[in-house]
Design an enzyme around this catalytic site. Structure first.
Site, mmCIF file in Angstrom:
data_model
loop_
_atom_site.group_PDB
_atom_site.id
_atom_site.type_symbol
_atom_site.label_atom_id
_atom_site.label_comp_id
_atom_site.label_asym_id
_atom_site.label_seq_id
_atom_site.Cartn_x
_atom_site.Cartn_y
_atom_site.Cartn_z
ATOM 1 N N HIS A 17 0.851 -1.199 0.000
ATOM 2 C CA HIS A 17 0.000 0.000 0.000
ATOM 3 C C HIS A 17 0.880 1.240 0.000
ATOM 4 C CE1 HIS A 17 -3.995 1.959 1.195
ATOM 5 N NE2 HIS A 17 -3.127 2.942 1.023
ATOM 6 N N HIS A 19 1.499 4.884 -2.576
ATOM 7 C CA HIS A 19 0.992 5.625 -3.740
ATOM 8 C C HIS A 19 2.127 6.221 -4.562
ATOM 9 C CE1 HIS A 19 -3.316 5.573 -2.547
ATOM 10 N NE2 HIS A 19 -2.791 5.390 -1.343
ATOM 11 N N ARG A 72 3.761 16.371 -15.757
ATOM 12 C CA ARG A 72 3.082 16.985 -16.907
ATOM 13 C C ARG A 72 3.221 16.205 -18.197
ATOM 14 N NH1 ARG A 72 4.843 23.301 -15.945
ATOM 15 N NH2 ARG A 72 4.271 23.348 -13.729
ATOM 16 N N ASP A 139 -5.875 2.870 -9.402
ATOM 17 C CA ASP A 139 -6.985 3.206 -8.511
ATOM 18 C C ASP A 139 -7.832 4.373 -8.991
ATOM 19 O OD1 ASP A 139 -5.470 5.441 -7.612
ATOM 20 O OD2 ASP A 139 -6.274 5.225 -5.588
ATOM 21 N N GLY A 171 -8.935 8.173 -2.233
ATOM 22 C CA GLY A 171 -9.604 9.447 -1.991
ATOM 23 C C GLY A 171 -10.471 9.396 -0.751
ATOM 24 N N HIS A 198 -9.507 1.054 -0.808
ATOM 25 C CA HIS A 198 -9.375 1.639 0.523
ATOM 26 C C HIS A 198 -10.756 1.568 1.184
ATOM 27 C CE1 HIS A 198 -5.839 3.498 -1.270
ATOM 28 N NE2 HIS A 198 -5.569 4.238 -0.217
ATOM 29 N N GLU A 201 -10.941 3.753 6.590
ATOM 30 C CA GLU A 201 -9.848 4.610 7.063
ATOM 31 C C GLU A 201 -10.439 5.778 7.859
ATOM 32 O OE1 GLU A 201 -7.737 6.552 3.886
ATOM 33 O OE2 GLU A 201 -6.133 7.293 5.188
ATOM 34 N N ASP A 279 2.078 4.118 2.680
ATOM 35 C CA ASP A 279 1.039 4.976 2.086
ATOM 36 C C ASP A 279 1.623 6.105 1.204
ATOM 37 O OD1 ASP A 279 -1.598 5.463 1.515
ATOM 38 O OD2 ASP A 279 -2.128 6.309 3.464
HETATM 39 ZN ZN LIG Z 1 -3.628 4.906 0.510
#
Ligand SMILES: [Zn+2]
Length: 340
Positions: A17, A19, A72, A139, A171, A198, A201, A279
């Site tokens: 987990h 990102h 970008r 995700d 999110g 997720h 949380e 995370d």
């Molecule tokens: Zn997360």
């Protein structure tokens, strides 16, 4: 037995987990900012270190978005991904399922195929160069609504890059009910992807139930509030549905008030398969080694106990059986050598 910090640093680890943009360390952000001198992000490492000291959660979001703004073109995506693997290799992370949000990039005009080619190029180069194996979880950014879900499912199922293993949902949870994403998870699962949303949380255990029943979750991102529901804990334990626990993140986002109040011990005592993860590590001032040290303290673990956590992550991963056995054997050999 060696010092536990040194043991953790050398321990071969898997992370489940973490990102993509949230793994951009100050070093990587400096490189990206140098590519885009018009951005307001500092390029000097010292100024950047200050920039990464968050005053509050709103400030954290501002900084996060300013990093998003540096991604970008496809070369930014490639550089970010490759450099994340370098940071992982330095921590002896041997395998990672990186949560990637293609919608953030395609919405900015990076073509979907350029995006997937960039992460795949980086994945192959990083594995050859650093020995760290990357896989992807694509995700849905829940706050961006069903259009983002449609786009994420389309990219995942139609382009299906080689490294893609799972489908996620991130999110905010408040005001973003999980069941509305069922059709997109159904499509991803039909295409052979694993379900890893997720849930629980920042909302209660019902969200975890929704993730299990509606989205057919095979692992739960966070699942912090599961401890409020003994039936849910028993269900997770019985069906071997792992939780991806991220202790420092839970404090940073105020999902849990203090580390000492973190429910990870109750999860373990209930027989749930717990994995430890970072995370958005630089954003939360942590890394996976630090999270293992935190878990060791909260769970009162010695080196053998910490090695078990690392093996939990291997077991809960989407590696195939021979690769799981190989990585678990690597952990055992390291632990035996450190203890002997
Ligand atoms: Zn997360």
């Amino acid at each position: 037995m060696t010092d536990l910090t040194a043991f953790i640093a050398g321990l071969p680890k898997a992370e489940l987990h973490v990102h993509h943009v949230g793994s951009a360390s100050p070093r990587i952000v400096a490189e990206l900012a140098a590519r885009h001198p018009d951005s307001k992000v500092p390029t000097d490492p010292e100024a950047l270190a200050d920039y990464f000291v968050f005053r509050d959660f709103a400030h954290f979001i501002d900084v996060y978005l300013s990093v998003v703004d540096l991604i970008r073109d496809a070369e930014d995506v490639r550089l970010l991904t490759y450099e994340i693997a370098r940071d992982m290799a330095r921590q002896n992370i041997r395998y990672a399922e990186l949560t990637v949000t293609p919608y953030s990039s395609t919405r900015r005009g990076i073509p979907d195929t350029a995006f997937t080619e960039a992460i795949e190029d980086a994945r192959k180069a990083a594995e050859a160069e650093f020995g760290t194996v990357l896989r992807w979880c694509f995700d849905i950014p829940g706050e961006a609504g069903l259009q983002s879900a449609e786009e994420t499912a389309r990219i995942a199922c139609d382009l299906r890059p080689e490294g893609l293993v799972s489908f996620g949902l991130g999110g905010p949870e408040i005001g973003v009910p999980r069941p509305q994403f069922k059709p997109y998870f159904d499509r991803a699962i039909a295409a052979g992807l694993h379900s890893v949303p997720h849930a629980g949380e920042t909302t209660g255990p019902q969200t975890v139930w929704d993730a299990l029943t509606e989205l057919r979750a095979e692992r739960i991102g966070h699942g912090t509030s599961a401890v409020q529901d003994p039936k849910l804990l028993a269900h997770l334990a019985e069906h071997r549905i792992p939780l991806e626990v991220c202790p420092t993140s839970n404090i940073a986002t105020r999902a849990v008030a203090t580390l000492d109040e973190h429910p990870v011990k109750r999860m373990v005592e209930a027989g749930v398969l717990v994995t430890i993860n970072s995370d958005d590590p630089p954003m939360f001032g942590t890394d996976l080694n630090t999270e293992y040290a935190v878990a060791a303290r909260l769970l009162d673990l010695d080196a053998a106990g910490v090695a078990t956590l690392a093996k939990n992550a291997v077991e809960a991963s989407f590696l195939d059986a021979p690769d799981k056995a190989r990585l678990a054997a690597e952990i055992d050999a390291y632990t035996a050598a450190a203890g002997g």
